[in-house]
Motif scaffolding. Structure first.
Motif, PDB file in Angstrom:
ATOM      1  N   LYS A 315       0.972  -1.797  -0.362  1.00  0.00           N
ATOM      2  CA  LYS A 315      -0.193   0.460  -0.169  1.00  0.00           C
ATOM      3  C   LYS A 315       1.193   1.379  -0.494  1.00  0.00           C
ATOM      4  O   LYS A 315       2.302   1.451   0.373  1.00  0.00           O
ATOM      5  CB  LYS A 315      -0.970  -0.342   1.519  1.00  0.00           C
ATOM      6  CG  LYS A 315      -2.304  -0.065   1.375  1.00  0.00           C
ATOM      7  CD  LYS A 315      -2.786  -0.423   1.793  1.00  0.00           C
ATOM      8  CE  LYS A 315      -4.486  -0.981   1.722  1.00  0.00           C
ATOM      9  NZ  LYS A 315      -5.570  -0.772   2.943  1.00  0.00           N
ATOM     10  N   GLU A 336      -4.323   3.864  -0.832  1.00  0.00           N
ATOM     11  CA  GLU A 336      -4.587   2.703  -2.449  1.00  0.00           C
ATOM     12  C   GLU A 336      -3.873   1.140  -2.079  1.00  0.00           C
ATOM     13  O   GLU A 336      -2.411   1.375  -1.534  1.00  0.00           O
ATOM     14  CB  GLU A 336      -3.965   3.428  -3.129  1.00  0.00           C
ATOM     15  CG  GLU A 336      -4.777   5.042  -3.407  1.00  0.00           C
ATOM     16  CD  GLU A 336      -6.080   4.725  -4.049  1.00  0.00           C
ATOM     17  OE1 GLU A 336      -6.132   3.664  -5.487  1.00  0.00           O
ATOM     18  OE2 GLU A 336      -7.228   4.625  -3.786  1.00  0.00           O
ATOM     19  N   SER A 341      -5.069  -1.115  -7.796  1.00  0.00           N
ATOM     20  CA  SER A 341      -5.833   0.638  -8.062  1.00  0.00           C
ATOM     21  C   SER A 341      -4.627   1.416  -9.217  1.00  0.00           C
ATOM     22  O   SER A 341      -3.437   1.532  -9.715  1.00  0.00           O
ATOM     23  CB  SER A 341      -5.495   1.528  -6.839  1.00  0.00           C
ATOM     24  OG  SER A 341      -5.314   2.822  -7.081  1.00  0.00           O
ATOM     25  N   LEU A 344      -3.520   5.134  -9.124  1.00  0.00           N
ATOM     26  CA  LEU A 344      -2.148   5.346  -8.146  1.00  0.00           C
ATOM     27  C   LEU A 344      -0.711   4.422  -9.216  1.00  0.00           C
ATOM     28  O   LEU A 344       0.419   4.863  -9.679  1.00  0.00           O
ATOM     29  CB  LEU A 344      -1.998   3.837  -7.449  1.00  0.00           C
ATOM     30  CG  LEU A 344      -0.380   4.155  -6.504  1.00  0.00           C
ATOM     31  CD1 LEU A 344      -0.451   5.496  -5.873  1.00  0.00           C
ATOM     32  CD2 LEU A 344      -0.584   3.210  -5.083  1.00  0.00           C
ATOM     33  N   ILE A 361      -5.951  11.365  -5.983  1.00  0.00           N
ATOM     34  CA  ILE A 361      -6.519   9.817  -6.205  1.00  0.00           C
ATOM     35  C   ILE A 361      -7.941  10.796  -5.733  1.00  0.00           C
ATOM     36  O   ILE A 361      -7.623  10.318  -4.529  1.00  0.00           O
ATOM     37  CB  ILE A 361      -6.173   9.072  -6.190  1.00  0.00           C
ATOM     38  CG1 ILE A 361      -5.122   8.150  -6.499  1.00  0.00           C
ATOM     39  CG2 ILE A 361      -6.763   7.436  -6.547  1.00  0.00           C
ATOM     40  CD1 ILE A 361      -4.294   7.288  -6.212  1.00  0.00           C
ATOM     41  N   TRP A 364      -9.885   9.705  -1.521  1.00  0.00           N
ATOM     42  CA  TRP A 364      -9.336  10.290  -0.273  1.00  0.00           C
ATOM     43  C   TRP A 364     -10.866  10.364   0.938  1.00  0.00           C
ATOM     44  O   TRP A 364     -11.370  10.514   1.177  1.00  0.00           O
ATOM     45  CB  TRP A 364      -8.383  11.083   0.124  1.00  0.00           C
ATOM     46  CG  TRP A 364      -9.065  12.452  -0.423  1.00  0.00           C
ATOM     47  CD1 TRP A 364      -9.110  13.281   1.045  1.00  0.00           C
ATOM     48  CD2 TRP A 364      -9.260  13.498  -1.132  1.00  0.00           C
ATOM     49  NE1 TRP A 364      -9.930  14.961   0.472  1.00  0.00           N
ATOM     50  CE2 TRP A 364      -9.840  14.244  -0.918  1.00  0.00           C
ATOM     51  CE3 TRP A 364      -8.859  13.156  -2.633  1.00  0.00           C
ATOM     52  CZ2 TRP A 364     -10.105  15.934  -1.949  1.00  0.00           C
ATOM     53  CZ3 TRP A 364      -9.674  14.124  -3.348  1.00  0.00           C
ATOM     54  CH2 TRP A 364      -9.861  15.333  -3.249  1.00  0.00           C
TER      55      TRP A 364
END
Length: 457
Positions: A315, A336, A341, A344, A361, A364
């Motif tokens: 992550k 993320e 993702s 990401l 992104i 959040w």
């Protein structure tokens, strides 16, 4: 240097008309402050005032027509004229004084807030537009000598971005900045041709991006036309053509790289400037930096106040602490899973995770904390989540996988079922072992963490 400051103040246009304030300093002294958008503030200090006069709007005081503040050398000192208000009526204040001194504060204009509702997976585009406008207004207002080397070097990219941003005016997108505001403030020192000549210079740094080349070609065609015809309409036609290359750029588009590079570069370029927040609650800020921040750093986060970031095996975490109204703290958190993702992964191809912000992104989390206790509770929740995530990293499924394979092999050797049945037995065993291991690790992690806290107390 005084002459240069006088030139700067006299060159300030009505764009800054609403940001002029007149303050009493001491006997026979006054201060005129001019807030320069987000990038600075000029104080004009009038010393030993000998004569004052106020002109109403109907008297049409001529020296003020060139800008909101005008300074002129006279025989026994200086004549200073400034717009202002008296009894809800616009007036012009004039002063004759012996001396005029100047002070300039330079602010960090790279940390601009973008309204959440305007972000459509294009945060860096919106942020880049704002920062580029700030940089160019600073350049137009103060000139080269008040820019550092990094700011000077990035001017072509800022001009390229500003031209595209201005084009959004044709389709009435919110928050677009009009290029002609800049041209007016440049007052003939930069005009359309100079803008275009500088803007197309970025092509050599982004030759690998077809859309950048296409935009530069449109700009070159406009520049060629302007060489033979000064018709203002040519520039408007160019902006209309550029609409196809600006409205829908987001993190998936290759040209997003320009905005990512620009915004990250400008963060460093403005790093030594002051933060424009004279009323900032230093107690809350220090509490976050010293107590909260130290706990996050101890847990592995990298600190760049107000941001804290960490990348685990699985992550990426990004935290931002935003002080609101000098009382509350808004904790923004982006977390993320790297492999799950797409956004990401796309962004990490364009920038290091150490530059990420929560707004990069959509989705959040935000938590408003009204007290230090609320901040502490939210911090503990974040740290517990991080502990669990570290516990459940990719490596932690090995026991289950190995166990599943062993059980499948033993089943085949003892009972000789089909390979398919052995595979199903192995998978079921793997799932059971992974879950047993998972909850055991979570329990042990939280138990050990609780013991450590008790020992520390």
């Amino acid at each position: 240097m005084r002459e240069r400051y006088i030139e700067i103040v006299n060159g300030i246009t009505d764009y800054y008309k609403g940001s002029v304030n007149l303050l009493a300093k001491e006997e026979k002294s006054k201060v005129i402050t001019i807030t320069l958008a987000n990038f600075g503030l000029i104080r004009v200090v009038l010393r030993n005032i000998n004569k004052e006069k106020i002109y109403s709007d109907s008297e049409n005081y001529e020296p003020i027509e060139n800008g909101p503040v005008q300074i002129r050398k006279i025989e026994n000192g200086y004549l200073v004229a400034s717009i202002g208000e008296r009894n809800n009526e616009q007036v012009v204040f004039t002063y004759e004084c012996d001396e005029v001194d100047f002070e300039l504060d330079s602010y960090n204009y790279s940390n601009v807030k973008i309204n959440k509702k305007y972000i459509k997976d294009d945060y860096r585009v919106k942020l880049g537009n704002k920062i580029a406008h700030n940089l160019l207004m600073k350049h137009a207002t103060l000139g080269d000598e008040f820019l550092n080397e990094k700011e000077k070097n990035i001017l072509p990219v800022a001009m390229w971005i500003a031209i595209l941003d201005s084009s959004q005016n044709f389709i009435k997108l919110p928050d677009c900045n009009k290029i002609f505001d800049l041209f007016i403030q440049y007052n003939g020192r930069y005009e359309k041709e100079e803008f275009l000549q500088k803007a197309i210079q970025i092509e050599k740094d982004y030759e690998h991006i077809n859309e950048v080349r296409e935009v530069c070609k449109i700009m070159k065609d406009c520049l060629d036309e302007l060489q033979t015809c000064k018709d203002r309409g040519i520039y408007f036609k160019m902006e209309e053509k550029l609409i196809d290359y600006l409205c829908y750029w987001n993190y998936l588009d290759p040209e997003y790289e320009v905005y990512v590079n620009f915004t990250n570069y400008m963060k460093d370029a403005c790093g030594n400037f002051e933060i424009n927040d004279s009323k900032e609650n230093t107690e809350i800020k220090n509490y976050i930096k010293n107590k909260v921040g130290s706990k996050l750093v101890k847990a592995g986060f990298e600190e760049e106040y107000p941001f804290y970031r960490i990348k685990t095996e699985d992550k990426v975490y990004v935290l931002e602490f935003e002080v609101i109204d000098n009382q509350k703290v808004n904790i923004k958190m982006l977390q993320e899973i790297v492999d799950e993702s797409d956004k990401l992964m796309e962004l990490l191809e364009k920038m290091d995770y150490k530059y990420l912000k929560p707004e990069d992104i959509n989705g959040w989390d935000e938590e408003i904390c009204k007290s230090k206790k609320d901040i502490d509770e939210e911090l503990e929740t974040i740290l517990d989540c991080l502990l669990v995530d570290k516990t459940l990293s990719k490596q932690n499924g090995k026991l289950g996988i190995i166990g599943g394979i062993i059980v499948a092999i033993i089943s085949y050797l003892l009972w000789k079922p089909s390979i398919l049945i052995c595979g199903v037995i192995g998978i079921v065993t793997c799932i059971i072992l992974v879950n047993i291991e998972k909850y055991a690790r979570i329990f042990m992690t939280l138990w050990n963490e609780g013991d450590e806290e008790n020992e520390n107390e």
